[in-house]
Design a protein around this motif. Structure first.
Motif, PDB file in Angstrom:
ATOM      1  N   PRO A  64       0.816  -1.202   0.000  1.00 32.26           N
ATOM      2  CA  PRO A  64       0.000   0.000   0.000  1.00 32.26           C
ATOM      3  C   PRO A  64       0.858   1.263   0.000  1.00 32.26           C
ATOM      4  O   PRO A  64       2.049   1.217   0.276  1.00 32.26           O
ATOM      5  N   GLY A  65       0.233   2.373  -0.287  1.00 28.97           N
ATOM      6  CA  GLY A  65       0.935   3.642  -0.262  1.00 28.97           C
ATOM      7  C   GLY A  65      -0.040   4.793  -0.399  1.00 28.97           C
ATOM      8  O   GLY A  65      -1.247   4.598  -0.508  1.00 28.97           O
ATOM      9  N   VAL A  66       0.492   5.990  -0.374  1.00 27.05           N
ATOM     10  CA  VAL A  66      -0.324   7.190  -0.522  1.00 27.05           C
ATOM     11  C   VAL A  66       0.257   8.022  -1.656  1.00 27.05           C
ATOM     12  O   VAL A  66       1.465   8.260  -1.705  1.00 27.05           O
ATOM     13  N   ALA A  67      -0.588   8.435  -2.573  1.00 25.16           N
ATOM     14  CA  ALA A  67      -0.164   9.290  -3.681  1.00 25.16           C
ATOM     15  C   ALA A  67      -1.215  10.376  -3.873  1.00 25.16           C
ATOM     16  O   ALA A  67      -2.400  10.072  -4.043  1.00 25.16           O
ATOM     17  N   GLY A  68      -0.782  11.608  -3.804  1.00 23.54           N
ATOM     18  CA  GLY A  68      -1.712  12.712  -3.974  1.00 23.54           C
ATOM     19  C   GLY A  68      -2.761  12.780  -2.884  1.00 23.54           C
ATOM     20  O   GLY A  68      -3.878  13.206  -3.124  1.00 23.54           O
ATOM     21  N   GLY A  69      -2.418  12.322  -1.683  1.00 28.08           N
ATOM     22  CA  GLY A  69      -3.354  12.349  -0.565  1.00 28.08           C
ATOM     23  C   GLY A  69      -4.374  11.230  -0.587  1.00 28.08           C
ATOM     24  O   GLY A  69      -5.257  11.181   0.259  1.00 28.08           O
ATOM     25  N   GLU A  70      -4.274  10.313  -1.531  1.00 30.25           N
ATOM     26  CA  GLU A  70      -5.222   9.197  -1.641  1.00 30.25           C
ATOM     27  C   GLU A  70      -4.505   7.875  -1.360  1.00 30.25           C
ATOM     28  O   GLU A  70      -3.371   7.679  -1.783  1.00 30.25           O
ATOM     29  N   ALA A  71      -5.184   6.989  -0.656  1.00 29.17           N
ATOM     30  CA  ALA A  71      -4.635   5.655  -0.402  1.00 29.17           C
ATOM     31  C   ALA A  71      -4.701   4.849  -1.698  1.00 29.17           C
ATOM     32  O   ALA A  71      -5.717   4.847  -2.389  1.00 29.17           O
ATOM     33  N   MET A  72      -3.592   4.190  -2.019  1.00 29.22           N
ATOM     34  CA  MET A  72      -3.525   3.409  -3.253  1.00 29.22           C
ATOM     35  C   MET A  72      -2.836   2.082  -2.977  1.00 29.22           C
ATOM     36  O   MET A  72      -2.121   1.928  -2.003  1.00 29.22           O
ATOM     37  N   CYS A  73      -3.041   1.144  -3.892  1.00 27.17           N
ATOM     38  CA  CYS A  73      -2.330  -0.122  -3.869  1.00 27.17           C
ATOM     39  C   CYS A  73      -1.317  -0.076  -5.007  1.00 27.17           C
ATOM     40  O   CYS A  73      -1.688   0.038  -6.166  1.00 27.17           O
ATOM     41  N   PHE A  74      -0.036  -0.157  -4.670  1.00 21.89           N
ATOM     42  CA  PHE A  74       1.009  -0.057  -5.684  1.00 21.89           C
ATOM     43  C   PHE A  74       1.391  -1.402  -6.281  1.00 21.89           C
ATOM     44  O   PHE A  74       1.870  -1.474  -7.399  1.00 21.89           O
TER      45      PHE A  74
END
Length: 70
Positions: free
Chosen positions: A5-15
């Protein structure tokens, strides 16, 4: 299976999603496994480890290690 998991642009994402084992099946090639040598593919390593665990080697190796520790 593992998830990165991670955060990009203030949104939680699955990388990244990764398959480590498939009961009764084969681990598929990853997105970066298609261009390399067969021996260097991560899916080859994972399939070999799974085969070793599910066959005779997976059954006698723990007993052998236990006997050596005595």
């Amino acid at each position: 299976m593992y998830i990165t998991p991670g955060v990009a642009g203030g949104e939680a994402m699955c990388f990244e999603l990764g398959i480590i084992r498939r009961p009764g099946g084969r681990v598929p090639d990853g997105p970066y496994d298609g261009t390399g040598k067969f021996e260097l593919k991560m899916s080859t390593t994972r399939n070999a480890a799974q085969c070793a665990e599910e066959t005779i080697a997976g059954k006698w190796a723990p007993r052998l290690l236990a006997g050596l520790r005595k």
